[in-house]
Design an enzyme around this catalytic site. Structure first.
Site, mmCIF file in Angstrom:
data_model
loop_
_atom_site.group_PDB
_atom_site.id
_atom_site.type_symbol
_atom_site.label_atom_id
_atom_site.label_comp_id
_atom_site.label_asym_id
_atom_site.label_seq_id
_atom_site.Cartn_x
_atom_site.Cartn_y
_atom_site.Cartn_z
ATOM 1 N N HIS A 105 0.799 -1.224 0.000
ATOM 2 C CA HIS A 105 0.000 0.000 0.000
ATOM 3 C C HIS A 105 0.825 1.264 0.000
ATOM 4 O O HIS A 105 0.385 2.300 -0.479
ATOM 5 C CB HIS A 105 -1.027 -0.046 1.125
ATOM 6 N N ARG A 112 -10.624 3.823 -2.925
ATOM 7 C CA ARG A 112 -10.213 3.133 -1.690
ATOM 8 C C ARG A 112 -10.508 4.053 -0.502
ATOM 9 O O ARG A 112 -9.672 4.864 -0.121
ATOM 10 C CB ARG A 112 -8.725 2.827 -1.723
ATOM 11 N N ARG A 168 -15.601 1.832 -2.816
ATOM 12 C CA ARG A 168 -15.485 0.606 -2.020
ATOM 13 C C ARG A 168 -15.598 0.955 -0.543
ATOM 14 O O ARG A 168 -14.991 1.925 -0.086
ATOM 15 C CB ARG A 168 -14.130 -0.045 -2.307
ATOM 16 N N GLU A 180 -11.369 -11.113 -4.837
ATOM 17 C CA GLU A 180 -9.940 -10.989 -4.524
ATOM 18 C C GLU A 180 -9.459 -12.100 -3.591
ATOM 19 O O GLU A 180 -8.364 -12.032 -3.049
ATOM 20 C CB GLU A 180 -9.616 -9.604 -3.954
ATOM 21 N N ASN A 234 -4.427 -7.708 -6.875
ATOM 22 C CA ASN A 234 -3.339 -7.549 -5.882
ATOM 23 C C ASN A 234 -3.494 -8.583 -4.778
ATOM 24 O O ASN A 234 -2.541 -9.260 -4.399
ATOM 25 C CB ASN A 234 -3.366 -6.159 -5.258
ATOM 26 N N ASP A 235 -4.704 -8.682 -4.254
ATOM 27 C CA ASP A 235 -4.937 -9.666 -3.202
ATOM 28 C C ASP A 235 -5.142 -11.062 -3.770
ATOM 29 O O ASP A 235 -4.729 -12.045 -3.169
ATOM 30 C CB ASP A 235 -6.156 -9.264 -2.354
ATOM 31 N N ARG A 238 2.042 -9.783 -0.509
ATOM 32 C CA ARG A 238 2.203 -8.779 -1.565
ATOM 33 C C ARG A 238 3.177 -7.676 -1.185
ATOM 34 O O ARG A 238 3.667 -6.947 -2.043
ATOM 35 C CB ARG A 238 0.842 -8.169 -1.940
ATOM 36 N N CYS A 277 -9.538 -4.256 -11.224
ATOM 37 C CA CYS A 277 -9.069 -2.982 -10.671
ATOM 38 C C CYS A 277 -7.738 -3.137 -9.920
ATOM 39 O O CYS A 277 -7.267 -2.209 -9.301
ATOM 40 C CB CYS A 277 -10.124 -2.373 -9.748
HETATM 41 C C1 PEP Z 1 -6.708 -5.580 -4.992
HETATM 42 O O1 PEP Z 1 -6.578 -6.315 -4.011
HETATM 43 O O2 PEP Z 1 -6.364 -5.895 -6.139
HETATM 44 C C2 PEP Z 1 -7.283 -4.229 -4.843
HETATM 45 C C3 PEP Z 1 -7.570 -3.516 -5.903
HETATM 46 O O3 PEP Z 1 -7.475 -3.753 -3.572
HETATM 47 P P1 PEP Z 1 -6.284 -3.234 -2.622
HETATM 48 O O4 PEP Z 1 -5.063 -3.079 -3.469
HETATM 49 O O5 PEP Z 1 -6.759 -1.957 -2.031
HETATM 50 O O6 PEP Z 1 -6.174 -4.337 -1.623
HETATM 51 MG MG MG Z 2 -7.545 -5.867 -2.148
#
Ligand code: PEP
Ligand code: MG
Length: 590
Positions: free
Chosen positions: A193, A300, A336, A434, A457-458, A468, A505
């Site tokens: 993040h 977010r 979200r 995710e 990402n998750d 990650r 996304c």
């Molecule tokens: C993801 O997990 O791909 C996502 C878009 O959410 P975040 O990166 O905020 O966990």
């Molecule tokens: Mg996520």
């Protein structure tokens, strides 16, 4: 003579500046025996350090109040009250009277305090552990005569490159943009993040450098290239001139991409792609709208919370959501609900957990704290009057979570109706896909939701069991792994069959080769960081959907992520040649 350290490119841009080393960690303290006759002087030394810490905190408080507002500044009141605590001073003095050096005595008492707070039954007190730690570091640094490394004390216009082991989102949002020009961290990856937030703040960043804090003293001249992941230490004047030249070239390339803003995102064979922006902070909204994005694919909202001592109230949230909705003038804006937890925590944090990414986060925390959740839902409902709002739930694992959230949404709507406050009633509700559970059993979710958005990402992290944010594992974080590609393919099929929208996304959508793969897997909606919108549009406009489909089929047949990458790269090169724009600064694109 220049030395270079290579890390992971996290947020593009070249900055020439000076290294500012931030070591915000509790220093090691050695035991020292104080002879009886020196005890009064040692106690004096303690009081002088406490007084200087108070002075520094009052300065920091005033500065944060001026730059960020009274709510952000309030956290320093907690720290000031810890410094003023009579029990604390008494405890430290007692140990000094038993011949212990002031720094060790302070260290022992603060460790006791931290343990006591961390185990406290009241959540309010557990959340104060971060403040106790801050005071611990600040006073020990003074007692040990360590250099002042406070992140907010740089003189204005410093153009500093902040070098630190890791940067929590709460520290990141406190950074004074007028003094910090770029960020370099030992830890972290592209999808951590800190990297996401740096991109949305437009701060060039390189993460995963591993040894930056060990190799730098602070004060050196450095060049950071966020596009290639390089940190150059003590470059020569000629080398600096070359970096300035690169800076100019990048500006020209970016201006050329900006010309694409007004053009459609359509493939050469006429397939229309919806390209939206990820917006992390409301202040981003207007610039994101100018990027040519057709709405917001992911806002977010937790970034309204991280770095704050308290939750934003309904009115503050309403204003933030309204701002984003209005910036996009009727285009869909997917907001979200709070994805707090994992590494996105408010100041002071929540009780620490052994596995925060598998812990009490996102929808789980919201459903368990209905008051907090309803406040957000009311703010969203009120804001819905100002644009085309869609609401999205993070980290869904099981169908039960959706009706539970919907019930709270309905209740919030009734509360507003009772108060005579206007709001929409037909707001589409979607879920993030995710987790492997949601992807494998996506068909169980389609009945109750209006759209899916794949959070790669998750999804990659949970599917491959690869953290990650862990720089040591970065080479193992492979979005093109067959398991991930199959989960995405399955999700698209399930959504198509149920006739609901499906978007991607996660960061995967903003990397050219992977965006090509996603088109081939049938994804028709992508949401990326505003800066990446023109680049992804260029990819879309350079390929045919049928060619992408063939490439994705080949990637799906590959046995490893490397093989999949090769298949995709070869086929993409067939259509667009070896165009440098495809690869520049994009990790994993080659
Ligand atoms: C993801 O997990 O791909 C996502 C878009 O959410 P975040 O990166 O905020 O966990
Ligand atoms: Mg996520």
């Amino acid at each position: 003579m220049e030395r270079q350290i290579r890390g992971i490119p996290a947020s593009p841009g070249i900055v020439v500046g000076h290294a500012h080393l931030l070591r915000w960690e509790v220093p090691d303290v050695r035991h020292r025996i104080v002879p009886d006759e020196a005890i009064p002087a040692e106690i004096d030394r303690l009081h002088r350090a406490l007084e200087r810490a108070r002075e520094r905190l009052r300065q920091v408080r005033a500065r944060v109040e001026a730059s960020a507002g009274p709510e952000e500044a309030a956290i320093f009141d907690v720290q000031l009250s810890i410094l003023d605590d009579a029990e604390l001073t008494r405890g430290v003095e007692e140990l000094i009277r038993q011949n212990m050096g002031a720094e060790k005595a302070f260290d022992v008492i603060m460790l006791e305090w931290r343990n006591r707070f961390a185990r406290h039954a009241a959540a309010m007190l557990r959340e104060r552990v971060g403040d106790v730690t801050d005071v611990h570091i600040r006073v020990l640094s003074l007692l040990l005569d360590l250099p002042d490394r406070d992140p907010v004390t740089l003189p204005p216009g410093s153009n500093a490159i902040l070098v630190t082991h890791d940067l929590t989102p709460s520290l990141t949002v406190q950074l004074d943009r007028s003094t910090i020009a770029a960020i370099a961290t030992d830890a972290g990856t592209r999808t951590a993040h800190v990297a996401i937030l740096a991109r949305s703040l437009g701060l060039p960043a390189v993460v995963g450098l591993r040894t930056a804090t060990a190799e730098l003293q602070g004060g050196e001249r450095v060049v950071l290239d966020g596009g290639t992941g390089m940190l150059a230490i003590n470059p020569t004047d000629e080398e600096i001139a070359a970096y300035h030249e690169r800076q100019r070239e990048e500006a020209v390339a970016e201006a050329a991409l900006a010309d694409l803003a007004a053009l459609e995102a359509i493939t050469l064979d006429g397939v229309r792609i919806t390209l939206r922006a990820n917006v992390d902070i409301p202040e981003d909204a207007e610039a994101a709208a100018r990027s040519g994005a057709e709405g917001v694919g992911l806002m977010r909202t937790e970034f309204l919370v991280v770095g704050r001592p308290n939750m934003p109230d309904e009115d503050e949230q309403y204003r933030a959501y309204r701002r984003v909705l209005e910036a996009f003038e009727g285009h869909p804006v997917i907001i979200r609900t709070f994805d707090i937890g994992g590494d996105k925590l408010p100041m002071g944090g929540f009780p620490s957990e052994p596995n925060p990414f598998l812990g009490w986060r996102a929808i789980r925390m919201c459903l368990d704290q209905p008051e907090m959740f309803r406040t957000q839902l009311r703010a969203l409902l009120r804001a819905s009057m100002h644009g085309n709002l869609r609401i999205m739930l993070p980290l869904i694992v099981t169908l039960d979570e959706v009706p539970a959230a919907r019930r709270l949404l309905d209740e919030s709507a009734r509360e507003l109706t009772d108060r005579g406050i206007p709001h929409r009633v037909d707001i589409p509700l979607g879920v993030m896909i995710e987790t492997p559970a949601a992807a494998v059993a996506g068909d169980t979710l389609t009945r109750d939701v209006d759209f899916f958005s794949i959070g790669t990402n998750d999804l990659v992290q949970y599917t491959l069991a690869v953290d990650r944010g862990n720089a040591n594992l970065a080479p193992r974080y492979t979005p093109l792994h067959p398991a991930v590609l199959r989960l995405i393919q399955r999700t698209v099929e399930v959504a198509t069959l149920a006739d609901i929208d499906v978007a991607v996304c996660g960061e995967m959508a903003s990397q050219p080769l992977m965006a090509f793969a996603l088109l081939g897997l049938g994804v028709r909606q992508l949401s990326v960081a505003p800066r990446s919108v023109p680049l992804v549009k260029r990819i879309v406009r350079s390929v045919t959907a049928s060619h992408a489909k063939l490439a994705a089929s080949a990637a799906l047949r590959a046995l490893t992520a490397d093989d999949a990458r090769e298949e995709l790269a070869r086929r993409l090169a067939d259509v667009v040649g070896d165009a440098p724009f495809l690869y520049d600064g994009l990790p994993g694109a080659r």
